[in-house]
Design a protein around this motif. Structure first.
Motif, PDB file in Angstrom:
ATOM      1  N   GLU A 110       0.860  -1.173   0.036  1.00  0.00           N
ATOM      2  CA  GLU A 110      -0.077   0.101  -0.013  1.00  0.00           C
ATOM      3  C   GLU A 110       0.844   1.230   0.003  1.00  0.00           C
ATOM      4  O   GLU A 110       0.797   2.131   0.743  1.00  0.00           O
ATOM      5  CB  GLU A 110      -1.022   0.109   1.289  1.00  0.00           C
ATOM      6  CG  GLU A 110      -1.994  -1.140   1.358  1.00  0.00           C
ATOM      7  CD  GLU A 110      -2.910  -1.133   2.377  1.00  0.00           C
ATOM      8  OE1 GLU A 110      -4.119  -1.063   2.114  1.00  0.00           O
ATOM      9  OE2 GLU A 110      -2.362  -1.250   3.656  1.00  0.00           O
ATOM     10  N   PHE A 111       1.671   1.325  -1.010  1.00  0.00           N
ATOM     11  CA  PHE A 111       2.667   2.350  -1.235  1.00  0.00           C
ATOM     12  C   PHE A 111       1.932   3.714  -1.379  1.00  0.00           C
ATOM     13  O   PHE A 111       0.798   3.755  -1.980  1.00  0.00           O
ATOM     14  CB  PHE A 111       3.515   2.270  -2.430  1.00  0.00           C
ATOM     15  CG  PHE A 111       4.365   1.008  -2.092  1.00  0.00           C
ATOM     16  CD1 PHE A 111       4.706   0.758  -1.076  1.00  0.00           C
ATOM     17  CD2 PHE A 111       4.878   0.444  -3.259  1.00  0.00           C
ATOM     18  CE1 PHE A 111       5.583  -0.676  -0.870  1.00  0.00           C
ATOM     19  CE2 PHE A 111       5.821  -0.719  -3.343  1.00  0.00           C
ATOM     20  CZ  PHE A 111       6.126  -1.256  -2.135  1.00  0.00           C
ATOM     21  N   THR A 120       8.285   8.446  11.316  1.00  0.00           N
ATOM     22  CA  THR A 120       7.673   7.726  10.544  1.00  0.00           C
ATOM     23  C   THR A 120       7.661   6.087  10.647  1.00  0.00           C
ATOM     24  O   THR A 120       8.805   5.546  10.977  1.00  0.00           O
ATOM     25  CB  THR A 120       7.783   7.820   9.077  1.00  0.00           C
ATOM     26  OG1 THR A 120       7.695   9.213   8.639  1.00  0.00           O
ATOM     27  CG2 THR A 120       6.771   6.900   8.069  1.00  0.00           C
ATOM     28  N   VAL A 121       6.371   5.563  10.847  1.00  0.00           N
ATOM     29  CA  VAL A 121       6.307   4.050  10.811  1.00  0.00           C
ATOM     30  C   VAL A 121       6.213   3.518   9.688  1.00  0.00           C
ATOM     31  O   VAL A 121       5.226   3.694   9.121  1.00  0.00           O
ATOM     32  CB  VAL A 121       5.543   3.748  12.090  1.00  0.00           C
ATOM     33  CG1 VAL A 121       5.488   2.387  12.311  1.00  0.00           C
ATOM     34  CG2 VAL A 121       5.646   4.521  13.296  1.00  0.00           C
ATOM     35  N   GLY A 122       6.762   2.447   9.292  1.00  0.00           N
ATOM     36  CA  GLY A 122       6.796   1.685   7.938  1.00  0.00           C
ATOM     37  C   GLY A 122       6.677   0.250   8.121  1.00  0.00           C
ATOM     38  O   GLY A 122       7.269  -0.387   9.069  1.00  0.00           O
ATOM     39  N   MET A 123       6.160  -0.460   7.023  1.00  0.00           N
ATOM     40  CA  MET A 123       6.083  -1.918   7.246  1.00  0.00           C
ATOM     41  C   MET A 123       7.367  -2.558   6.753  1.00  0.00           C
ATOM     42  O   MET A 123       7.894  -2.114   5.524  1.00  0.00           O
ATOM     43  CB  MET A 123       5.129  -2.315   6.494  1.00  0.00           C
ATOM     44  CG  MET A 123       3.743  -2.332   7.219  1.00  0.00           C
ATOM     45  SD  MET A 123       3.666  -2.939   9.030  1.00  0.00           S
ATOM     46  CE  MET A 123       3.283  -4.702   8.544  1.00  0.00           C
ATOM     47  N   ALA A 124       8.112  -3.392   7.340  1.00  0.00           N
ATOM     48  CA  ALA A 124       9.296  -4.149   6.813  1.00  0.00           C
ATOM     49  C   ALA A 124       8.916  -5.285   5.919  1.00  0.00           C
ATOM     50  O   ALA A 124       7.587  -5.769   6.069  1.00  0.00           O
ATOM     51  CB  ALA A 124      10.014  -4.763   7.898  1.00  0.00           C
ATOM     52  N   PRO A 129       7.672  -6.782  -2.875  1.00  0.00           N
ATOM     53  CA  PRO A 129       6.795  -5.636  -2.145  1.00  0.00           C
ATOM     54  C   PRO A 129       5.464  -5.962  -1.465  1.00  0.00           C
ATOM     55  O   PRO A 129       5.097  -5.321  -0.934  1.00  0.00           O
ATOM     56  CB  PRO A 129       6.377  -4.765  -3.510  1.00  0.00           C
ATOM     57  CG  PRO A 129       7.333  -5.227  -4.441  1.00  0.00           C
ATOM     58  CD  PRO A 129       7.750  -6.690  -4.322  1.00  0.00           C
ATOM     59  N   ASN A 130       4.999  -7.283  -1.866  1.00  0.00           N
ATOM     60  CA  ASN A 130       3.814  -7.927  -1.401  1.00  0.00           C
ATOM     61  C   ASN A 130       3.881  -8.833  -0.063  1.00  0.00           C
ATOM     62  O   ASN A 130       3.367  -9.678  -0.002  1.00  0.00           O
ATOM     63  CB  ASN A 130       2.820  -8.288  -2.258  1.00  0.00           C
ATOM     64  CG  ASN A 130       2.477  -7.452  -3.421  1.00  0.00           C
ATOM     65  OD1 ASN A 130       2.164  -6.234  -3.101  1.00  0.00           O
ATOM     66  ND2 ASN A 130       2.611  -7.606  -4.598  1.00  0.00           N
ATOM     67  N   SER A 131       5.176  -8.601   0.541  1.00  0.00           N
ATOM     68  CA  SER A 131       5.723  -9.664   1.648  1.00  0.00           C
ATOM     69  C   SER A 131       5.538  -9.136   3.133  1.00  0.00           C
ATOM     70  O   SER A 131       5.903  -9.603   3.942  1.00  0.00           O
ATOM     71  CB  SER A 131       7.039 -10.096   1.281  1.00  0.00           C
ATOM     72  OG  SER A 131       7.984  -9.113   1.485  1.00  0.00           O
ATOM     73  N   ALA A 132       5.096  -7.714   3.138  1.00  0.00           N
ATOM     74  CA  ALA A 132       4.772  -7.387   4.437  1.00  0.00           C
ATOM     75  C   ALA A 132       3.920  -8.312   5.455  1.00  0.00           C
ATOM     76  O   ALA A 132       2.856  -8.715   4.996  1.00  0.00           O
ATOM     77  CB  ALA A 132       4.428  -5.877   4.697  1.00  0.00           C
ATOM     78  N   ASN A 147      11.037   6.190   0.283  1.00  0.00           N
ATOM     79  CA  ASN A 147       9.558   6.841  -0.454  1.00  0.00           C
ATOM     80  C   ASN A 147       9.336   6.099  -1.341  1.00  0.00           C
ATOM     81  O   ASN A 147      10.124   5.722  -2.507  1.00  0.00           O
ATOM     82  CB  ASN A 147       9.806   8.017  -0.581  1.00  0.00           C
ATOM     83  CG  ASN A 147      10.261   9.220   0.559  1.00  0.00           C
ATOM     84  OD1 ASN A 147      10.046   8.686   1.715  1.00  0.00           O
ATOM     85  ND2 ASN A 147      10.615  10.377   0.151  1.00  0.00           N
ATOM     86  N   GLY A 148       7.777   5.614  -1.450  1.00  0.00           N
ATOM     87  CA  GLY A 148       7.346   4.842  -2.467  1.00  0.00           C
ATOM     88  C   GLY A 148       7.773   3.354  -2.481  1.00  0.00           C
ATOM     89  O   GLY A 148       7.255   2.817  -3.467  1.00  0.00           O
ATOM     90  N   GLN A 149       8.652   2.922  -1.611  1.00  0.00           N
ATOM     91  CA  GLN A 149       9.161   1.648  -1.628  1.00  0.00           C
ATOM     92  C   GLN A 149       8.727   0.470  -0.760  1.00  0.00           C
ATOM     93  O   GLN A 149       8.610  -0.479  -0.576  1.00  0.00           O
ATOM     94  CB  GLN A 149      10.620   1.604  -1.903  1.00  0.00           C
ATOM     95  CG  GLN A 149      11.252   2.392  -2.892  1.00  0.00           C
ATOM     96  CD  GLN A 149      11.060   1.934  -4.143  1.00  0.00           C
ATOM     97  OE1 GLN A 149      11.268   0.770  -4.580  1.00  0.00           O
ATOM     98  NE2 GLN A 149      10.681   2.821  -5.121  1.00  0.00           N
ATOM     99  N   TYR A 150       8.133   1.510   0.356  1.00  0.00           N
ATOM    100  CA  TYR A 150       7.795   0.773   1.783  1.00  0.00           C
ATOM    101  C   TYR A 150       6.444   1.419   2.049  1.00  0.00           C
ATOM    102  O   TYR A 150       6.175   2.627   1.818  1.00  0.00           O
ATOM    103  CB  TYR A 150       8.765   0.917   2.679  1.00  0.00           C
ATOM    104  CG  TYR A 150      10.026  -0.039   2.747  1.00  0.00           C
ATOM    105  CD1 TYR A 150      10.056  -1.510   2.960  1.00  0.00           C
ATOM    106  CD2 TYR A 150      10.941   0.604   1.803  1.00  0.00           C
ATOM    107  CE1 TYR A 150      11.306  -2.154   2.861  1.00  0.00           C
ATOM    108  CE2 TYR A 150      12.094  -0.344   1.404  1.00  0.00           C
ATOM    109  CZ  TYR A 150      12.022  -1.645   2.133  1.00  0.00           C
ATOM    110  OH  TYR A 150      13.341  -2.560   1.587  1.00  0.00           O
TER     111      TYR A 150
END
Length: 190
Positions: A110-111, A120-124, A129-132, A147-150
């Motif tokens: 969900e970029f 900022t909190v992001g998903m590892a 890209p669809n493996s969080a 940016n735009g990658q996670y």
């Protein structure tokens, strides 16, 4: 009668606006209790609804309690959330911490255009890209390359000074020996 319809339409528009303002005011907060105190994160379901829902579900089940910060890179970020191998009270494995997820399915990316800045909190995720799944990270500093990658899921709104105290890892990958942990993680309404 026409005046009544116009007045009714105006009232409904005002009610809809007030309702959206109320739902924004009632947004969910993720509170991470660290050894030094609480860190409060404003979650962003409007940016990443599936990811936020998964984090909330895991937090409400207590899955994040006692999970370590297995990867911490000074000047970059602190990563946690491996509920399979990172929980110090059940199934902890220092060698595997960071390789696991949860029993829930992986999520499609969900970029967004929300930038990775301090707090900022992001998903590892893995290369896909669809493996969080369950792991997330908190930024110590801006990270434009992400940016735009996670997927961004939230922003620290209080307690960033406590995030800064999380024990740092060593080496290029930031692996932490005797790591700090999330003592308790809860979800509340603002």
């Amino acid at each position: 009668m026409k005046l009544f319809h116009i007045a009714l339409a105006g009232f409904l528009s005002l009610a809809a606006f007030a309702g959206s303002a109320f739902s924004a005011a009632a947004a969910d907060l993720l509170t991470i209790q660290l050894k030094d105190g609480p860190v409060v994160i404003q979650l962003m379901p409007e940016v990443a609804p599936k990811h936020v829902a998964q984090i909330e579900a895991l937090a409400k089940k207590g899955e994040y309690d006692n999970v370590v910060f297995h990867r911490v890179i000074d000047g970059f970020m602190a990563q946690t959330g491996d509920v399979k191998f990172g929980n110090t009270t059940k199934g902890y494995n220092a060698q595997k911490a960071g390789t696991g997820g949860s029993d829930l399915p992986n999520l499609p990316a969900e970029f967004s255009k929300v930038p990775f800045t301090r707090g900022t909190v992001g998903m590892a995720r893995a290369q896909d890209p669809n493996s969080a799944n369950s792991q997330f990270f908190i930024m110590f500093a801006d990270g434009d390359s992400l940016n735009g990658q996670y997927t961004v899921v939230g922003k620290v709104i209080s307690g960033m000074e406590l995030v800064d105290k999380i024990k740092r890892g060593e080496g290029q990958n930031g692996e932490v020996s005797n790591p700090d942990k999330m003592v308790k993680v809860t979800v509340t309404k603002k």
